[in-house]
Design an enzyme around this catalytic site. Structure first.
Site, short mmCIF file in Angstrom:
data_model
loop_
_atom_site.label_atom_id
_atom_site.label_comp_id
_atom_site.label_asym_id
_atom_site.label_seq_id
_atom_site.Cartn_x
_atom_site.Cartn_y
_atom_site.Cartn_z
N ARG A 29 -23.17 -27.82 -26.89
CA ARG A 29 -23.53 -28.10 -25.26
C ARG A 29 -23.81 -26.63 -24.50
NH1 ARG A 29 -20.02 -31.58 -27.62
NH2 ARG A 29 -21.07 -33.69 -27.78
N LYS A 79 -16.27 -32.22 -26.02
CA LYS A 79 -16.81 -33.82 -25.26
C LYS A 79 -14.70 -33.71 -25.78
CE LYS A 79 -20.53 -35.27 -23.97
NZ LYS A 79 -21.05 -36.15 -23.13
N HIS A 97 -30.09 -28.06 -21.48
CA HIS A 97 -30.19 -28.37 -23.13
C HIS A 97 -31.63 -28.85 -23.79
CE1 HIS A 97 -26.27 -30.12 -23.21
NE2 HIS A 97 -25.85 -31.17 -23.29
N ARG A 131 -30.74 -27.46 -27.39
CA ARG A 131 -29.88 -28.22 -27.69
C ARG A 131 -31.58 -29.12 -29.05
NH1 ARG A 131 -24.91 -30.00 -29.27
NH2 ARG A 131 -24.29 -32.31 -28.59
N HIS A 154 -21.97 -35.33 -32.16
CA HIS A 154 -21.48 -37.03 -31.68
C HIS A 154 -20.30 -37.00 -32.30
CE1 HIS A 154 -26.46 -35.53 -30.65
NE2 HIS A 154 -25.63 -36.00 -29.46
N TYR A 168 -33.01 -38.43 -32.37
CA TYR A 168 -34.08 -37.58 -31.97
C TYR A 168 -35.09 -37.45 -33.32
CZ TYR A 168 -30.55 -35.25 -29.61
OH TYR A 168 -30.08 -34.69 -28.42
#
Length: 295
Positions: free
Chosen positions: A146, A170, A241, A244, A267, A276
């Protein structure tokens, strides 16, 4: 209600350990909500009903917010009212039975392999800023970080001798991501020449610096990738992004398994990574339409 909002934001800052960007998003959503409650003549939590919350969500829709943004706002409201209930200043949670707006998930924008090559080659000079930009682009495409993770990188996060870096995602979750030779080489060049030229002895720990010698921001990177994309002749709407998304899509197109891509992207839920696979299927469909005699 402003006082209750301040108490809530202090609570989630201390107790929840949320990322700064998440805190900012909650603050914006709830400030807008509290302003709406003021317009409605509501000054205490007990006056808020499910109908009040639905009117607020309708206002957000009228203001043009997407289903995703409205769903995020509802998450903020739920946490706020759950906090008020736990603190004993409200007798119920008016958001508990309200469903999130339906969200048609859009496919992420990606670059083709040729476009990635052009973007990576756009910073072609030997000056410090070109060295920095090449290193950043190579690292993003090699790792799928990210942008907030990229600009937050410190030299202690790099293990160039063994070819990986430590990313902090995160909720400060750590993960190890392979770098690859091209990204490692550009990082070494930047750290040896580009970064020392940009360093103003301010003691900045971040790897990537701006002209003033301070750590590059997400907004700064956004401006850089937009400008470099134009230099590369890429007319697509590129976001921070984009590399990414391209990283994940190209890995899957070349046979990587979904679990490995999930791990590298950081994730928590594999369903987030599965978007994706839709991208790769959509690309195959377009190729079939273009190339098959009866497409």
């Amino acid at each position: 209600m402003d006082a209750f909002l301040d108490q809530f934001l202090s609570f989630i800052l201390v107790e929840k350990g949320l990322a700064a960007n998440t805190l900012d998003a909650y603050g914006r959503d709830l400030a807008r909500y509290v302003g709406f409650l003021g317009d409605e003549g509501i000054s205490t939590p007990g006056q808020v009903t499910p109908a009040t919350v639905l009117r607020f969500l309708t206002r957000l829709k009228q203001d043009g917010l997407s289903p995703r943004s409205r769903a995020r706002a509802l998450v903020s409201l739920r946490m706020f009212h759950k906090f008020l209930l736990a603190e004993g200043v409200a007798a119920n949670n008016p958001t508990s039975l309200i469903e999130a707006p339906k969200n048609v998930r859009s496919l992420p924008h990606t670059l083709s392999l040729a476009e990635v090559d052009r973007l990576l080659a756009a910073p072609c000079g030997d000056d410090p800023l070109s060295q920095r930009d090449r290193a950043m682009f190579e690292v993003l495409y090699a790792t799928g970080l990210r942008v907030s993770e990229l600009v937050g990188l410190r030299q202690r996060d790099l293990q160039l001798d063994v070819g990986y870096l430590m990313a902090f995602g995160k909720r400060s979750k750590q993960r190890i991501v392979p770098l690859g030779d091209a990204a490692s080489d550009e990082l070494r060049l930047y750290l040896a020449h580009g970064r020392p030229a940009l360093d103003k002895d301010l003691g900045v720990p971040q790897i990537f610096l701006n002209r003033a010698g301070r750590g590059l921001t997400r907004q700064g990177f956004w401006k850089i990738i937009k400008r470099r994309a134009l230099e590369a002749g890429i007319l697509k709407d590129i976001s921070p992004h984009t590399l990414r998304h391209s990283f994940a899509t190209h890995l899957l197109e070349n046979g990587a398994d979904l679990r490995s891509v999930q791990t590298m992207l950081g994730h928590a839920d594999i369903s987030t990574t599965q978007i994706y696979t839709h991208v790769t299927r959509e690309r195959l469909r377009k190729i079939h339409e273009q190339c098959h005699p009866r497409g």
